[in-house]
Design a protein around this motif. Sequence first.
Motif, short mmCIF file in Angstrom:
data_model
loop_
_atom_site.label_atom_id
_atom_site.label_comp_id
_atom_site.label_asym_id
_atom_site.label_seq_id
_atom_site.Cartn_x
_atom_site.Cartn_y
_atom_site.Cartn_z
N THR A 46 0.83 -1.20 0.00
CA THR A 46 0.00 0.00 0.00
C THR A 46 0.87 1.25 0.00
O THR A 46 0.65 2.18 -0.79
CB THR A 46 -0.93 0.02 1.23
OG1 THR A 46 -1.78 -1.12 1.18
CG2 THR A 46 -1.79 1.28 1.26
N GLY A 47 1.87 1.29 0.87
CA GLY A 47 2.75 2.45 0.94
C GLY A 47 3.49 2.69 -0.36
O GLY A 47 3.57 3.84 -0.84
N ALA A 63 -4.20 -4.67 -2.10
CA ALA A 63 -3.42 -4.98 -0.90
C ALA A 63 -4.11 -6.02 -0.03
O ALA A 63 -3.47 -6.97 0.44
CB ALA A 63 -3.15 -3.71 -0.10
N VAL A 64 -5.41 -5.87 0.18
CA VAL A 64 -6.12 -6.86 1.02
C VAL A 64 -6.30 -8.17 0.27
O VAL A 64 -6.32 -9.23 0.89
CB VAL A 64 -7.47 -6.34 1.57
CG1 VAL A 64 -7.27 -5.20 2.50
CG2 VAL A 64 -8.43 -5.99 0.48
N PHE A 65 -6.41 -8.10 -1.05
CA PHE A 65 -6.47 -9.33 -1.84
C PHE A 65 -5.18 -10.13 -1.63
O PHE A 65 -5.22 -11.34 -1.41
CB PHE A 65 -6.66 -9.01 -3.33
CG PHE A 65 -6.69 -10.24 -4.20
CD1 PHE A 65 -7.87 -10.91 -4.42
CD2 PHE A 65 -5.54 -10.72 -4.79
CE1 PHE A 65 -7.91 -12.06 -5.21
CE2 PHE A 65 -5.55 -11.85 -5.58
CZ PHE A 65 -6.74 -12.52 -5.79
N ALA A 90 -8.92 -6.96 9.43
CA ALA A 90 -7.79 -6.48 10.22
C ALA A 90 -7.11 -5.30 9.53
O ALA A 90 -6.72 -4.32 10.18
CB ALA A 90 -6.79 -7.61 10.45
N TYR A 91 -6.99 -5.37 8.21
CA TYR A 91 -6.41 -4.27 7.43
C TYR A 91 -7.24 -3.00 7.64
O TYR A 91 -6.71 -1.93 7.91
CB TYR A 91 -6.39 -4.66 5.95
CG TYR A 91 -5.78 -3.64 5.02
CD1 TYR A 91 -4.45 -3.72 4.66
CD2 TYR A 91 -6.54 -2.60 4.48
CE1 TYR A 91 -3.88 -2.80 3.80
CE2 TYR A 91 -5.98 -1.68 3.62
CZ TYR A 91 -4.66 -1.79 3.27
OH TYR A 91 -4.11 -0.87 2.43
N LEU A 126 -15.30 -3.08 0.94
CA LEU A 126 -14.26 -3.36 -0.06
C LEU A 126 -13.08 -4.11 0.55
O LEU A 126 -12.56 -5.05 -0.06
CB LEU A 126 -13.78 -2.07 -0.70
CG LEU A 126 -14.73 -1.43 -1.71
CD1 LEU A 126 -14.24 -0.05 -2.12
CD2 LEU A 126 -14.88 -2.32 -2.93
N CYS A 127 -12.66 -3.72 1.74
CA CYS A 127 -11.55 -4.41 2.40
C CYS A 127 -11.93 -5.85 2.75
O CYS A 127 -11.16 -6.77 2.50
CB CYS A 127 -11.11 -3.65 3.65
SG CYS A 127 -10.22 -2.13 3.31
#
Length: 124
Positions: free
Chosen positions: A25-26, A57-59, A83-84, A112-113
């Motif tokens: 993500t960053g 990122a969560v995928f 958690a994300y 979405l997350c």
Amino acid sequence: MNRKGGGSAAILFLLKCLLLSYLLTGACLMLLALLLYKLRLSEQIVSIAIIVIYVAAVFLAGFLAGKRMKNRRFLWGLAAGLAYFGIMVLVSLAVNHSLRGLDTHFLSTLILCAAGGMLGGMLS
């Protein structure tokens, strides 16, 4: 994970997956900032790109967690996505002392997350 301490090992691996997803993500957000600076992207394109970055990122976190856990992969992916999101909310509260930035799209970001992580777990 049937061995003794398997639950704590699973949680530790989930945290490693989350760390990797936050590093992704960053890096992606820094690339987006560079593109925004160089190409003068519109607000709508930036908003869409941020959503794509969150979901990717969560995928990844859900995919890796599901790959390792072998059973109930979609639940591990869902746990990674939730958690994300939870960490993102806590960081937002710590930095802004409010949910500014998440408040208008709180529910949609949560969905979405959760969905991105669950999909990653299912496809692992």
